[in-house]
Design an enzyme around this catalytic site. Structure first.
Site, PDB file in Angstrom:
ATOM      1  N   SER A 104     -37.881  65.858  18.701  1.00 34.87           N
ATOM      2  CA  SER A 104     -37.204  65.776  17.258  1.00 34.87           C
ATOM      3  C   SER A 104     -35.723  66.077  17.017  1.00 34.87           C
ATOM      4  O   SER A 104     -35.310  66.975  17.487  1.00 34.87           O
ATOM      5  CB  SER A 104     -38.141  66.627  16.197  1.00 34.87           C
ATOM      6  OG  SER A 104     -37.595  66.518  14.970  1.00 34.87           O
ATOM      7  N   LYS A 144     -49.092  63.548   9.716  1.00 38.94           N
ATOM      8  CA  LYS A 144     -48.655  63.065   8.438  1.00 38.94           C
ATOM      9  C   LYS A 144     -50.056  62.834   7.709  1.00 38.94           C
ATOM     10  O   LYS A 144     -49.848  62.689   6.371  1.00 38.94           O
ATOM     11  CB  LYS A 144     -47.915  61.852   8.774  1.00 38.94           C
ATOM     12  CG  LYS A 144     -46.419  62.111   9.110  1.00 38.94           C
ATOM     13  CD  LYS A 144     -45.817  60.764   8.988  1.00 38.94           C
ATOM     14  CE  LYS A 144     -44.132  61.190   9.377  1.00 38.94           C
ATOM     15  NZ  LYS A 144     -43.263  59.902   9.247  1.00 38.94           N
ATOM     16  N   ILE A 156     -36.503  49.719  12.806  1.00 40.58           N
ATOM     17  CA  ILE A 156     -36.484  51.002  12.321  1.00 40.58           C
ATOM     18  C   ILE A 156     -36.376  52.176  13.771  1.00 40.58           C
ATOM     19  O   ILE A 156     -36.272  53.229  13.639  1.00 40.58           O
ATOM     20  CB  ILE A 156     -37.943  51.650  11.541  1.00 40.58           C
ATOM     21  CG1 ILE A 156     -38.974  51.564  12.517  1.00 40.58           C
ATOM     22  CG2 ILE A 156     -37.886  50.600  10.260  1.00 40.58           C
ATOM     23  CD1 ILE A 156     -40.307  52.328  12.151  1.00 40.58           C
ATOM     24  N   GLY A 194     -32.042  52.199  12.763  1.00 38.46           N
ATOM     25  CA  GLY A 194     -33.127  53.105  12.271  1.00 38.46           C
ATOM     26  C   GLY A 194     -32.524  54.414  12.000  1.00 38.46           C
ATOM     27  O   GLY A 194     -33.378  55.236  11.493  1.00 38.46           O
TER      28      GLY A 194
END
Ligand code: ATR
Length: 287
Positions: A21, A72, A228, A251
């Site tokens: 991340s 998510k 993206i 993206g």
């Protein structure tokens, strides 16, 4: 002294796995830029531990988190409130803690659209149909934000057609079904002749993944091409589009713009997406 200035604030991103991340780097930049006494870290949380982790945010003194794969969708039952946009997109990408209650929202659609508007400012949503490749979570954020902004027709192309058709059924509840159509994967290239925007929401073209093989010869050179994927920043799709004269949008901006409203919600500070933060985050792809 306001609540935001009174104590150290902790936020982070929750995923499994989480190692890749860029969000800690991005939020860390803004925290330092604004001299905020806060921290943003990566939390590696297995799906089976998500409920306990999310429910313990108030007790841990964490003011909010982003959620990434695979959380998510899984997080929905563990929250007190979920906004309408997150429900439509079918995913929560950020949680805010307020008075010990957990609020879920989604800024991916906002990030998707703002990045497009900033980098292709002459593109008009109402000017004609758009084509989206993919039918996963990222495609849903794109579909919702494009339909909300007035695009007359979104054409979905997905390798597994039934998944795209499922999205068509979900969104028939919210939008005129004629505005969301599903094409055959093999017809992708021929379906590009009248579109104003082509979006890749799949992982194809990402470092370590197969390329997206697509014939752009029928694509109008006035169409915008948006990928993206941000690693690499210029995918084969974007390079091919740029070489034939199309405006391209990468993206990375979607990642940056989706983060800004969450940062503001947690830390009470508006932030800018400017070349300096973009450059700093990009450096994180090299390490
Ligand atoms: P996300 O939530 O990030 O969008 P996802 O739900 O795993 O991720 O969706 C990934 C998308 O990439 C899907 O549209 C997937 O197509 P399928 O529904 O057919 O799986 C697409 N995708 C991944 N690998 C692909 C490949 N080799 N060829 C074509 N499409 C591919």
């Amino acid at each position: 002294m306001t609540q935001h200035e009174s104590k150290h604030m902790q936020a982070g991103v929750v995923g499994w796995p989480i190692g890749h991340s860029l969000s800690p780097r991005l939020h860390g930049y803004w925290l330092r830029e604004h001299g905020i006494d806060g921290d943003y870290q990566a939390y590696a949380v297995k799906p089976e531990n998500l409920k306990d982790f999310i429910r313990s945010l108030p007790a841990q003194g964490i003011c909010g988190v982003n959620l990434t794969v695979p959380h998510k969708e899984l997080v929905f039952p563990f929250l007190n409130y979920i906004d309408d946009l997150a429900r439509k997109i079918g995913a929560v990408n950020f949680v805010r803690v307020e008075d010990d209650k957990l609020y879920g929202g989604n800024t991916d659609g906002y990030g998707f659209l703002t990045n497009l508007q900033e980098n292709a400012p002459t593109w008009r949503p109402t000017a004609g149909p758009v084509a989206i490749i993919g039918a996963g979570g990222a495609a849903r954020a794109a579909v919702v934000s494009l339909l909300e902004s007035g695009v007359p027709e979104v054409r979905l192309y997905n390798r597994t057609k039934s998944r795209a058709e499922k999205l068509g059924q979900i969104y028939a509840e919210y939008y005129d079904p004629a505005r969301l159509t599903v094409g055959d994967w093999v017809d992708l290239s021929s379906g590009l002749s009248d579109i104003t925007l082509l979006v890749n929401t799949t992982t194809l073209g990402m470092k370590g993944q197969p390329p997206l093989e697509i014939d752009l010869s029928r694509l109008p050179n006035t169409a915008v091409v948006y990928d993206i994927v941000y690693n690499p920043l210029e995918t084969d799709l974007l390079r091919a589009a740029r070489e034939r004269g199309n405006v391209i949008v990468d993206g990375l901006g979607m990642l940056l713009y989706q983060a800004a409203p969450a940062f503001e919600a947690w830390f009470g500070q508006k932030v800018k997406v400017d070349p300096a933060v973009r450059h700093y985050v990009l450096k994180g792809l090299e390490v």
